[in-house]
Enzyme design. Structure first.
Site, PDB file in Angstrom:
ATOM      1  N   CYS A 266       0.791  -1.237   0.000  1.00 54.71           N
ATOM      2  CA  CYS A 266       0.000   0.000   0.000  1.00 54.71           C
ATOM      3  C   CYS A 266       0.821   1.284   0.000  1.00 54.71           C
ATOM      4  CB  CYS A 266      -0.955  -0.002   1.184  1.00 54.71           C
ATOM      5  SG  CYS A 266      -2.196  -1.270   1.016  1.00 54.71           S
TER       6      CYS A 266
HETATM    7  N1  LIG Z   1      -3.306  -5.083   1.717  1.00 55.83           N
HETATM    8  C1  LIG Z   1      -3.647  -4.085   2.511  1.00 55.83           C
HETATM    9  O1  LIG Z   1      -3.185  -3.954   3.636  1.00 55.83           O
HETATM   10  C2  LIG Z   1      -4.662  -3.070   2.055  1.00 55.83           C
HETATM   11  C3  LIG Z   1      -5.248  -2.208   2.990  1.00 55.83           C
HETATM   12  C4  LIG Z   1      -6.198  -1.288   2.563  1.00 55.83           C
HETATM   13  C5  LIG Z   1      -6.530  -1.218   1.214  1.00 55.83           C
HETATM   14  N2  LIG Z   1      -5.920  -2.053   0.325  1.00 55.83           N
HETATM   15  C6  LIG Z   1      -6.338  -1.975  -1.077  1.00 55.83           C
HETATM   16  O2  LIG Z   1      -7.287  -3.026  -1.306  1.00 55.83           O
HETATM   17  C7  LIG Z   1      -7.152  -3.538  -2.623  1.00 55.83           C
HETATM   18  C8  LIG Z   1      -6.877  -5.025  -2.585  1.00 55.83           C
HETATM   19  O3  LIG Z   1      -5.622  -5.238  -1.982  1.00 55.83           O
HETATM   20  P1  LIG Z   1      -5.147  -6.673  -1.481  1.00 55.83           P
HETATM   21  O4  LIG Z   1      -3.894  -6.456  -0.710  1.00 55.83           O
HETATM   22  O5  LIG Z   1      -6.299  -7.372  -0.848  1.00 55.83           O
HETATM   23  O6  LIG Z   1      -4.819  -7.370  -2.893  1.00 55.83           O
HETATM   24  P2  LIG Z   1      -4.499  -8.911  -3.130  1.00 55.83           P
HETATM   25  O7  LIG Z   1      -3.580  -8.944  -4.299  1.00 55.83           O
HETATM   26  O8  LIG Z   1      -4.082  -9.566  -1.855  1.00 55.83           O
HETATM   27  O9  LIG Z   1      -5.900  -9.548  -3.523  1.00 55.83           O
HETATM   28  C9  LIG Z   1      -6.571  -9.288  -4.720  1.00 55.83           C
HETATM   29  C10 LIG Z   1      -7.329 -10.544  -5.104  1.00 55.83           C
HETATM   30  O10 LIG Z   1      -8.181 -10.225  -6.197  1.00 55.83           O
HETATM   31  C11 LIG Z   1      -8.195 -11.333  -7.092  1.00 55.83           C
HETATM   32  N3  LIG Z   1      -8.658 -10.851  -8.393  1.00 55.83           N
HETATM   33  C12 LIG Z   1      -8.020 -10.086  -9.301  1.00 55.83           C
HETATM   34  N4  LIG Z   1      -8.818  -9.824 -10.356  1.00 55.83           N
HETATM   35  C13 LIG Z   1     -10.006 -10.433 -10.110  1.00 55.83           C
HETATM   36  C14 LIG Z   1     -11.239 -10.517 -10.805  1.00 55.83           C
HETATM   37  N5  LIG Z   1     -11.427  -9.906 -11.978  1.00 55.83           N
HETATM   38  N6  LIG Z   1     -12.223 -11.243 -10.256  1.00 55.83           N
HETATM   39  C15 LIG Z   1     -12.061 -11.880  -9.072  1.00 55.83           C
HETATM   40  N7  LIG Z   1     -10.915 -11.813  -8.357  1.00 55.83           N
HETATM   41  C16 LIG Z   1      -9.904 -11.098  -8.866  1.00 55.83           C
HETATM   42  C17 LIG Z   1      -6.771 -11.857  -7.057  1.00 55.83           C
HETATM   43  O11 LIG Z   1      -6.685 -13.190  -7.501  1.00 55.83           O
HETATM   44  C18 LIG Z   1      -6.427 -11.694  -5.567  1.00 55.83           C
HETATM   45  O12 LIG Z   1      -6.745 -12.850  -4.822  1.00 55.83           O
HETATM   46  C19 LIG Z   1      -6.053  -2.706  -3.282  1.00 55.83           C
HETATM   47  O13 LIG Z   1      -6.620  -1.641  -3.960  1.00 55.83           O
HETATM   48  C20 LIG Z   1      -5.246  -2.200  -2.101  1.00 55.83           C
HETATM   49  O14 LIG Z   1      -4.567  -1.008  -2.386  1.00 55.83           O
HETATM   50  C21 LIG Z   1      -5.019  -2.992   0.713  1.00 55.83           C
END
Ligand SMILES: NC(=O)c1ccc[n+]([C@@H]2O[C@H](COP(=O)([O-])OP(=O)(O)OC[C@H]3O[C@@H](n4cnc5c(N)ncnc54)[C@H](O)[C@@H]3O)[C@@H](O)[C@H]2O)c1
Length: 431
Positions: A266
């Site tokens: 992030c």
């Molecule tokens: N990781 C954190 O601590 C955090 C905290 C707050 C916000 N965010 C934000 O949240 C969002 C997600 O982050 P994350 O860390 O959970 O990402 P991540 O990469 O861990 O998870 C994303 C998931 O989405 C799936 N995916 C991708 N395209 C897809 C589709 N078309 N249909 C279904 N599934 C699909 C992937 O296979 C993956 O499992 C980002 O925008 C990030 O900036 C993350």
């Protein structure tokens, strides 16, 4: 209300499990079949404290089900959260490829149903993305009208990996950016059992709140790391300075722990994306750029410090303890440990690495170093040990274990509660 959540990652999974535990039946969607299979057998595909137990519970109660079929899951639910990744492109700007695909898939589900549906963007997206990119896709593919046939909210997530479930269930605040009152009202109902203030705003305000929050937290880290450099010169413990500064309630002690720099999926990408957006609007993001510059320099400070002991690191055996970007997670995205290992390899050092959870992930990044099953094994016969991530277990390192090293030098990137004699240990920014 029946919910669907697109993306079962570090945000989508705690969101799905947390909402299911609050009594909403949840369909959790991911394109990764292995993740879906694991979830449906009640197992957790990522390491996050408390998540495994709760997944098992909600799956066994039929409150959570996983699927790869977005269209069907959306058609069979009332509200869809989109929480897929929004990574960084080469130029620092946001990559909307996954979220656009998710919006397209969701829109097909909306097309298939007669009733009103609500789409909630939970992924972090730069201001105006929901208005300019997501809503047009939803309208075009579904053939329906936003604000009439379906509603849209932007609901940024503030959870921290390592305490994701707790943070999701007990947030400081819930921000609801809304297309219209009806959308916001529907989402607020889902959060009615949460003990947190709800802030209702426009879509683009909610989007910017997330970037401004992350950038300010990253500022605190780079700021204290910069102060730490002066502390090192003055033989002052930067953690004592942080305690003295952070006791002021206007400042607060959180995010003032000096260390090897921030990483994770992030802060680095969000600060860079905000820089890009500001530049696109012709503004100069001076502070934001320096946050990144200080952080980049900080990442390899430990190696610089190590070279005060060994000018030439060639052939030196170095233990790297802690690989995840922070304790409590197996996530290594942008972890300072990646750069530190690269730097050590460049200088021909022999690296032995250990982490309680993140070894498998780091093997993909650095397949050619030695990994061990314990920190004791990693330290054995080495010339120095670097503590990069502050996992609690590293504070248990004993003098007997230090004596297993060839040369007894421990450099701490993050100050741990090590109880061994001070003469063996040295920190990034304390004497
Ligand atoms: N990781 C954190 O601590 C955090 C905290 C707050 C916000 N965010 C934000 O949240 C969002 C997600 O982050 P994350 O860390 O959970 O990402 P991540 O990469 O861990 O998870 C994303 C998931 O989405 C799936 N995916 C991708 N395209 C897809 C589709 N078309 N249909 C279904 N599934 C699909 C992937 O296979 C993956 O499992 C980002 O925008 C990030 O900036 C993350």
């Amino acid at each position: 209300m029946k919910l669907s959540v697109i993306g079962a990652g570090y945000v989508g999974l705690p969101t799905s499990v947390g909402l299911a535990s609050k009594g909403h039946p949840v369909l959790c969607i991911d394109i990764d079949e292995r993740k879906v299979e694991k979830i449906n057998t009640g197992k957790c595909p990522i390491y996050e404290e408390g998540l495994s137990e709760l997944i098992e519970e909600v799956v066994s109660k039929d409150m959570l089900e996983a699927t790869t079929d977005t269209q069907k899951a959306v058609a069979n639910s009332d509200v869809t959260f989109i929480s897929v990744g929004t990574p960084m492109k080469e130029d620092g700007s946001i990559n909307l490829e996954y979220i656009k695909q998710a919006a397209e898939d969701a829109a097909k589900g909306i097309r298939d149903k007669d009733a009103y549906h609500l789409v909630v963007v939970k992924s972090t997206v730069v201001p105006k993305t929901t208005e300019d990119e997501i809503i047009p896709i939803l309208e075009e593919v579904s053939g329906k009208t936003a604000g009439e046939d379906f509603g849209v909210c932007m609901n940024p997530e503030f959870l921290r990996e390592g305490t994701a479930l707790q943070d999701f269930l007990k947030p400081d605040r819930i921000v609801i950016g809304e297309l219209d009152r009806k959308s916001g009202e529907k989402l607020e109902k889902i959060y009615k059992d949460f003990d947190a203030p709800i802030i209702r705003t426009s879509l683009r305000t909610a989007e910017l709140i997330k970037y401004a929050s992350n950038s300010l937290l990253a500022t605190k880290i780079s700021f204290i790391n910069e102060i730490g450099r002066l502390c090192k010169e003055l033989e002052i413990d930067v953690y004592e300075v942080a305690d003295g500064v952070g006791t002021d309630h206007r400042i607060n002690r959180d995010f003032l722990d000096s260390g090897a720099g921030f990483g994770g999926s992030c802060f680095p990408k969000d600060v860079r994306a905000l820089i890009k957006v500001m530049e696109d609007y012709g503004e100069k993001p001076r502070i934001l750029k320096e946050i990144i510059n200080v952080n980049e320099e900080q990442k390899t400070k430990l190696v610089e410090q190590l070279q005060k002991h060994y000018k030439d690191l060639s052939g030196k055996k170095i233990a790297v303890l802690g690989l995840s970007f922070k304790p409590g997670t197996d996530d290594i995205r942008q972890s300072p440990a990646i750069d530190i290992i690269s730097e050590l390899k460049k200088k021909d050092a022999e690296v032995k690495a250990y982490d309680p959870e993140a070894i498998e992930n780091m093997k993909k990044e650095h397949p050619d170093i030695k990994y061990t099953d314990s920190y004791t094994e990693a330290l054995e016969n080495t010339d120095a040990g670097l503590i990069v991530t502050g996992w609690g277990e590293f504070s248990e390192i004993t003098l007997d274990e230090i004596r297993l090293m060839k040369n007894q030098i421990i450099l701490e990137g993050r100050k741990t509660q090590l109880r061994i004699d001070k003469s063996y240990r040295e920190g990034l920014s304390w004497p």
